[in-house]
Every structure is written in structure tokens, then in C-alpha cells.
Design an enzyme around this catalytic site. Structure first.
Site: not given
Ligand code: CMP
Length: 138
Positions: A9, A49, A57, A85, A91, A102, A112, A115, A126
Site C-alpha cells: 500500500k 474496494y 472506513f 494472509r 488486519t 503487519r 497497514n 493487502h 482482484e
Molecule cells: P485490507 O486487507 O486492504 O482490506 C480492507 C482494508 O480496510 C483493510 O486492509 C484496512 O486497510 C481497512 N480497514 C479495515 N478495517 C478498518 C477499520 N476498522 N478502520 C479503518 N480501516 C480499516
């Protein structure tokens, strides 16, 4: 061989973590079969997304994902989805296991670093979002 989509990211790219992430991917025996760097527009981030569009979010996430260049990759290998994963970690970096990307590098639940696709259907969507057949090397 299974395939999954991986993204470093914008926070990972701007913090100089591309090499660290790739080292872990290859060290874990996952094969990089496609790779490019791109700067998503807000509309492209929203399209990627779309499954999260009702989430609180969503706006912050898509603004962040279009804030700078990202590296997108297709990873291949047995069980690639689950293995990537596992290597990323949860996450929420505070809940991510020791040794995960992470846990080591993330500082924020949204920013984070990486992805990964969560299932074969999402991986197919994707991967197709970013790569055509000629760009993926087996
Ligand atoms: P990702 O694995 O890219 O999938 C969805 C993304 O949303 C996740 O990683 C985070 O970057 C974001 N995300 C998920 N939960 C939250 C949250 N509670 N607040 C903010 N961002 C979030």
C-alpha cells in the site's frame, strides 16, 4: 498452483518497505508471477474496494489508497491465498502474530502496509482488476 493478489500500500511504498515485503514473500516460498507500480485514482480505489462501500472506513480507506503509488503483485504457489494472509498478519496490526508483516511494520489499522485477497473468488476479481493474461507469468 493457486494465485492471489498482493498490494504494498502507499504507506509501505513511501516508507521504503518494498524490499522488506518482497524479501518476506520470496523467503516464504511464494512466487511473484506479476508485478507493477501504479497510483490509483480515487475512483479506481473505490472500484477495487467496492465490497466495503457501506463500511464507515470506506472513504478514508479509498482516499488513503489513492494518496500515492502502490505496488501490486500476483503471487502464486500451493495455498497462496492462505499463506499470503498468514504472512501479512491480522488486519489490526495490534492483533497480528509475531513475525508477520503487519506486526513488524504497520502502525495503523487502515495504513497497514499490505493487502491480500481473502478467497478464490475475490482473488480472481482482484487479479483481473490490475492484470491481463499477458502480464502474468507462470
Ligand atoms: P485490507 O486487507 O486492504 O482490506 C480492507 C482494508 O480496510 C483493510 O486492509 C484496512 O486497510 C481497512 N480497514 C479495515 N478495517 C478498518 C477499520 N476498522 N478502520 C479503518 N480501516 C480499516
Amino acid at each position: 498452483m493457486e494465485r492471489t493478489l498482493s498490494i504494498i500500500k502507499p504507506d509501505g511504498v513511501s516508507r521504503g518497505l518494498i524490499g522488506d515485503v518482497i524479501k518476506k514473500i520470496e523467503g516464504r516460498g511464494l512466487k511473484i508471477v506479476a508485478m507493477k507500480m501504479l497510483h490509483l485514482t480515487p475512483a479506481e480505489a473505490r472500484g477495487f474496494y467496492a465490497v466495503h462501500r457501506e463500511r464507515p472506513f470506506f472513504e478514508g480507506l479509498t482516499t488513503f489508497m489513492s494518496s500515492g503509488p502502490a505496488v501490486v503483485m500476483v503471487l502464486g504457489g500451493d495455498n497462496a491465498i492462505a499463506r499470503w494472509r498468514e504472512l501479512m498478519g491480522a488486519t489490526d496490526y495490534r492483533k497480528a502474530a509475531e513475525g508477520t508483516i503487519r506486526r513488524e511494520f504497520a502502525t495503523d489499522i487502515e495504513k497497514n502496509v499490505v493487502h491480500g485477497s481473502d478467497a478464490p473468488e475475490t482473488a480472481a476479481f482482484e487479479i483481473g482488476y490490475f492484470f491481463n493474461r499477458l502480464e502474468i507469468f507462470v
